[in-house]
Design a protein around this motif. Structure first.
Motif, PDB file in Angstrom:
ATOM      1  N   ILE A 393       0.735   1.639   6.669  1.00 23.97           N
ATOM      2  CA  ILE A 393      -0.054   0.384   6.703  1.00 23.97           C
ATOM      3  C   ILE A 393      -0.561   0.047   5.304  1.00 23.97           C
ATOM      4  CG2 ILE A 393      -2.200  -0.637   7.556  1.00 23.97           C
ATOM      5  CD1 ILE A 393      -1.770   0.907  10.162  1.00 23.97           C
ATOM      6  N   LEU A 396       2.365  -1.127   2.979  1.00 27.17           N
ATOM      7  CA  LEU A 396       2.858  -2.475   3.296  1.00 27.17           C
ATOM      8  C   LEU A 396       1.960  -3.560   2.708  1.00 27.17           C
ATOM      9  CD1 LEU A 396       4.026  -1.989   7.002  1.00 27.17           C
ATOM     10  CD2 LEU A 396       5.456  -2.322   4.984  1.00 27.17           C
ATOM     11  N   ASP A 397       0.672  -3.288   2.567  1.00 30.31           N
ATOM     12  CA  ASP A 397      -0.266  -4.284   2.014  1.00 30.31           C
ATOM     13  C   ASP A 397      -1.089  -3.632   0.918  1.00 30.31           C
ATOM     14  OD1 ASP A 397      -1.453  -6.685   1.683  1.00 30.31           O
ATOM     15  OD2 ASP A 397      -2.427  -6.756   3.647  1.00 30.31           O
ATOM     16  N   ILE A 398      -0.382  -3.018  -0.013  1.00 28.49           N
ATOM     17  CA  ILE A 398      -1.038  -2.202  -1.020  1.00 28.49           C
ATOM     18  C   ILE A 398      -1.908  -3.015  -1.958  1.00 28.49           C
ATOM     19  CG2 ILE A 398       0.920  -2.322  -2.621  1.00 28.49           C
ATOM     20  CD1 ILE A 398      -1.440   0.677  -1.921  1.00 28.49           C
ATOM     21  N   ASP A 399      -1.511  -4.287  -2.238  1.00 27.45           N
ATOM     22  CA  ASP A 399      -2.317  -5.100  -3.155  1.00 27.45           C
ATOM     23  C   ASP A 399      -3.702  -5.364  -2.590  1.00 27.45           C
ATOM     24  OD1 ASP A 399      -0.215  -5.195  -4.947  1.00 27.45           O
ATOM     25  OD2 ASP A 399       0.600  -7.049  -4.097  1.00 27.45           O
ATOM     26  N   GLU A 400      -3.739  -5.682  -1.290  1.00 27.32           N
ATOM     27  CA  GLU A 400      -5.053  -5.945  -0.665  1.00 27.32           C
ATOM     28  C   GLU A 400      -5.871  -4.668  -0.587  1.00 27.32           C
ATOM     29  OE1 GLU A 400      -6.942  -7.922   3.399  1.00 27.32           O
ATOM     30  OE2 GLU A 400      -4.758  -7.909   3.081  1.00 27.32           O
ATOM     31  N   VAL A 401      -5.204  -3.515  -0.357  1.00 25.63           N
ATOM     32  CA  VAL A 401      -5.919  -2.241  -0.304  1.00 25.63           C
ATOM     33  C   VAL A 401      -6.579  -1.970  -1.655  1.00 25.63           C
ATOM     34  CG1 VAL A 401      -5.626   0.253  -0.142  1.00 25.63           C
ATOM     35  CG2 VAL A 401      -4.488  -1.251   1.492  1.00 25.63           C
ATOM     36  N   GLN A 403      -7.387  -4.179  -3.896  1.00 30.42           N
ATOM     37  CA  GLN A 403      -8.454  -5.162  -4.111  1.00 30.42           C
ATOM     38  C   GLN A 403      -9.725  -4.747  -3.388  1.00 30.42           C
ATOM     39  OE1 GLN A 403      -8.509  -7.760  -6.166  1.00 30.42           O
ATOM     40  NE2 GLN A 403     -10.625  -8.231  -5.574  1.00 30.42           N
ATOM     41  N   PHE A 422      -8.385  -2.925   7.866  1.00 32.50           N
ATOM     42  CA  PHE A 422      -7.048  -2.529   8.302  1.00 32.50           C
ATOM     43  C   PHE A 422      -7.049  -1.757   9.625  1.00 32.50           C
ATOM     44  CE2 PHE A 422      -6.856  -2.893   3.668  1.00 32.50           C
ATOM     45  CZ  PHE A 422      -5.782  -3.759   3.524  1.00 32.50           C
ATOM     46  N   ARG A 445       8.189   4.817   0.569  1.00 33.96           N
ATOM     47  CA  ARG A 445       8.076   4.107   1.849  1.00 33.96           C
ATOM     48  C   ARG A 445       9.226   4.482   2.776  1.00 33.96           C
ATOM     49  NH1 ARG A 445       8.557  -2.475   2.690  1.00 33.96           N
ATOM     50  NH2 ARG A 445       8.699  -2.398   4.977  1.00 33.96           N
TER      51      ARG A 445
END
Length: 824
Positions: A393, A396-401, A403, A422, A445
């Motif tokens: 998880i 897949l959304d590492i940029d938001e993590v 941030q 998340f 991944r």
């Protein structure tokens, strides 16, 4: 000057005395002691088959990393580690147990790989500082799975360490290796078994829970002892398998062999369980000294590390090896009893268990081990899947993590916001926060997705396994089959329903038939030096008879024949003038219907002649009233007076001069005719009455007058009533050719052609030499027909009889090495 302060007054001692009933106190203390001995020291657990000290040694060595692929360490180091952490008793008890688990003659599948002197059945081991040890592969299988919560762990004696309450035990160790121990009011004594057989029975019980004892005994018919041997009778074993109590007898593996050509012995290569060769030797010596055991000449221990056990028991001449062996079975540890008492701990209490119960307890233990192992593995895989899914998880959304983490004030705030954004668990969130940046690649991944799929498949498989007891049982059975294939060995102990050993009055009757019967026999000595005997059967008219072969075979030309009995003492006369006593009871026996001397034994080997140049010329009776006539190479003749033989195993029958030797020896009467044949082709015969009998040390008298350079080559004595059937065979050749190269010429004449002369004369010519011939190489005088053989014993052809006494010979097709008479 200051005065010392007064010391404080001592408080009065208050006595506290309680009245206790001595009987109650003794009963309670005894029960506590008995329970401690039973549970903590003497009896094995029915699940892993180990006593506490054995279990602690195996666990301690496993914790020390003493695996089979690593080096040995000092045994004293193992003893100190176990004593300091797990076993609060003396080092002697720990080391003795360690030694026992390393002895291949004690355990069917040893658990410790010992390096150094770990003792034998007769001697103790070296001190622990001199020996080294490590675990065997089978011991690793006993510990396998300890790190997967398969068994309960309990505190050690001082609560500083944890130790397993029982080992996982990948195979039924209690049945395979057995056990012995003495507790308070009870004891255990369990026999070792074959791993392959026990595993097969356990697998059958898993597949057929209602299997009967007879069904299981199809797989486990009896114990399989480390030392091999033979189990005699199976009735007591079935009682033990049914009730947990019984007994059986084991015998040594013994073969009857020829120790030497003249001596037979019993060769022991396997002994009963825990019986050493020194114990057997001691019992045999005691029995011989006390006259309880007869027929044994000596006992020799030839055991070594290369060839294993070899105990040679010599049998006296005239005794039946089978009867002596039966006597040894009855009076020595060559036959021993083993009392089975299957007492083991089940659920913390002692129970007497039969074969089915022992297998059932073990199978339930393994089912529990496999179940707990599967649950442990399922939990670990579920935990790992939980982390992998959370990590996927985040990736897949590492940029938001990133941030969220960067915008948080501290780690606690980042943890809380990640869980809210998340929908992650606390464990997943902490794992993401500890994530290394190098894991944020595309390849990582792909790896995580593959790991997730694999974990899901394994979880599904484990859940399916745990949902079905049948699947767990099948897995236990398959694992047992793998263990049997990996560590199993063929059965060592043979099973037999042999009759029991006679005791009491029957034993006394058996002792009377130890010696072989004294039966009539005929002893044959071939011209090639082979000796054999034929036991004579009486015909309807009482005359003993044998079947004369119709076709000639190797070695069948006879030099000497003697009618005697198997236990009579006879003598062998050699060319060195010696007579060696022996009895024909140990001479190889031939059937009366097929007398072939090639099956006999070389008499030189049979009598163990020390000199290779010494040859046996005749076999004679020492009980006969007929005298022994001898003729020597230098022409000396002698008749040995009957009854003048010294009572010695061997003695001289003629005093030979330097360079002289006997060329012929025959036992005959005073009315016989004595015959000499010389190398210069002269033959002389004269009455035996002209030679006065002499004692053994005497040197004889002049027999034949020899010309210069000549010597006697043949001497014999002929019965007066058989002179008409006697022939003279002479073979001439050249002295300048090698023996066997020149076949020479032979002549066969009737003995009646040769006139008699007086003793000490030159005789008459026996053959005219052809051109190139200068001496007789071989001569023989005896009953017709004469049989000639080569050096290898094969038959040779002689000319027909009837030639004149002084005629020349006929050329031979092959070399003739010896001449004799036929078997009669």
């Amino acid at each position: 000057m200051t005065r010392a302060k007064n010391p404080p007054a001592e408080e009065p001692i208050v006595e506290r005395i309680e009245d206790v009933d001595v009987a109650t106190e003794m009963q309670g203390s005894f029960l506590e002691y008995a329970y401690s001995v039973i549970y903590s020291r003497a009896l094995p657990d029915a699940r892993d088959g180990l006593k506490p000290v054995q279990r602690r040694i195996l666990f301690g060595m496993n914790e020390m990393g003493l695996r089979p692929d690593r080096g040995h360490v000092k045994s004293s180091r193992v003893v100190g580690e176990v004593m300091g952490k797990y076993h609060p008793h003396g080092d002697t008890a720990i080391y003795d147990t360690l030694v026992r688990m390393a002895q291949a003659f004690t355990l069917r599948v040893p658990l410790v790989d010992g390096h150094g002197n770990f003792g034998s059945l007769d001697d103790g081991p070296a001190a622990s500082r001199y020996t080294e040890a490590r675990l065997t592969a089978a011991a690793i299988a006993m510990n396998d799975g300890l790190d997967e919560d398969v068994v309960d762990f309990v505190p050690n004696y001082d609560n500083q360490f944890m130790q397993p309450a029982v080992l996982p035990a990948a195979y039924p160790n209690l049945l395979v290796n057995g056990a012995s121990g003495i507790a308070v009011g009870m004891a255990t004594n369990m026999a070792p078994h074959n791993l392959i057989e026990v595993v097969a029975a356990a697998r059958h019980l898993i597949a057929h829970p209602d299997a009967t004892l007879d069904d299981l005994m199809e797989f486990v018919p009896a114990p399989d002892l480390p030392s091999g041997g033979t189990i005699v009778g199976l009735a007591g074993i079935r009682d033990a398998y049914a009730t947990g109590r019984g007994s059986f007898k084991t015998r040594a593996k013994v073969s009857i062999e020829s120790i030497t050509a003249r001596k037979t012995g019993l060769v022991v290569t396997e002994l009963p369980y825990l019986v050493g060769p020194e114990k057997v030797i001691e019992k045999i010596k005691d029995g011989v000294n006390s006259k309880k055991i007869s027929g044994i000449s000596d006992v020799t221990d030839l055991t070594d590390r290369m060839n294993g056990l070899r105990l040679v028991i010599g049998i006296k001449t005239g005794f039946s090896p089978d009867a002596v062996l039966e006597q040894l079975y009855r009076l020595t540890p060559l036959e021993d009893s083993f009392n089975i008492n299957n007492v083991a701990l089940v659920n913390g209490g002692p129970q007497t268990l039969g074969l089915r119960e022992l297998l059932q307890v073990y199978v339930e233990h393994r089912i529990s081990v496999v179940t707990r192992r599967s649950q442990y593995r399922l939990a670990r895989r579920q935990e790992r899947l939980h982390l992998v899914e959370g990590l996927l998880i985040a990736i897949l959304d590492i940029d938001e993590v990133i941030q969220v983490i960067r915008s948080s004030d501290d780690t606690a705030a980042a943890r809380t916001r990640l869980m809210e954004v998340f929908d992650l668990s606390l464990v997943q969130t902490d794992y993401i926060l500890e994530l290394q940046l190098r894991r944020l690649t595309k390849f990582s991944r792909i790896e995580l997705e593959a790991e997730r799929d694999k974990l899901r498949a394994e979880i599904h498989e484990l859940e399916t396994l745990l949902a079905s007891r049948h699947r767990i049982e099948a897995l236990v059975s398959d694992e047992l089959a793998e263990i049997a294939e990996k560590y199993g060995t063929p059965r060592r102990t043979l099973l037999t329903d042999a009759r029991p050993i006679a005791t009491g009055a029957a034993a006394k009757r058996a002792a009377a038939i130890l010696e072989l019967a004294d039966v009539p026999c005929r002893v044959f000595l071939s011209v090639t030096g082979r000796i054999a005997r034929v036991d004579l059967a009486a015909t309807e008219n009482g005359a003993p008879t044998i079947t004369v072969p119709t076709r000639r075979s190797k070695h069948d030309a006879i030099l000497s024949t003697l009618e005697t009995s198997t236990r009579s003492e006879i003598g062998a006369v050699t060319n060195l003038g010696r007579l060696i006593r022996f009895t024909p009871v140990d001479v190889p026996m031939l059937p009366p219907t097929s007398v072939q001397l090639g099956a006999g034994v070389r008499i030189g080997d049979y009598l163990s002649l020390p000199n290779r140049d010494e040859k046996v010329l005749a076999i004679v009776s020492l009980d006969s009233d007929r005298s022994i006539a001898l003729g020597t190479k230098q022409g000396v003749v002698k008749r040995v007076a009957t009854g003048a033989y010294p009572n010695k195993p061997e003695f001289e029958v003629i005093g030979l001069k330097a360079g002289d030797e006997v060329v012929g020896a025959v036992q005959g009467d005073e009315g016989d005719e004595l015959v000499f044949v010389a190398s210069d082709a002269q033959l002389l015969h004269f009455p035996a009455a002209n030679v006065r009998p002499q004692g053994c040390p005497a040197g004889g008298m002049a027999g034949v007058k020899l010309t210069a350079g000549a010597h006697a080559i043949h001497f014999t004595s002929l019965p007066a009533d058989r002179l008409e059937q006697t022939v003279v065979v002479t073979i001439a050749a050249s002295n300048e050719t090698l023996l066997g190269v020149d076949t020479g010429s032979a002549k066969v004449s009737e003995f009646s052609e040769f006139p008699g002369k007086g003793r000490a004369t030159g005789g008459v010519r026996a053959q005219r030499f052809l051109k190139g011939e200068d001496a007789l190489h071989l001569a023989w005088v005896g009953p017709s027909p004469a049989l000639a053989v080569g050096a290898d014993g094969t038959a040779r052809q002689l000319p027909d009889s009837g030639a004149k006494r002084d005629a020349s010979g006929q050329p031979l097709e092959a070399h003739v090495a010896a001449i004799g008479t036929r078997i009669e």
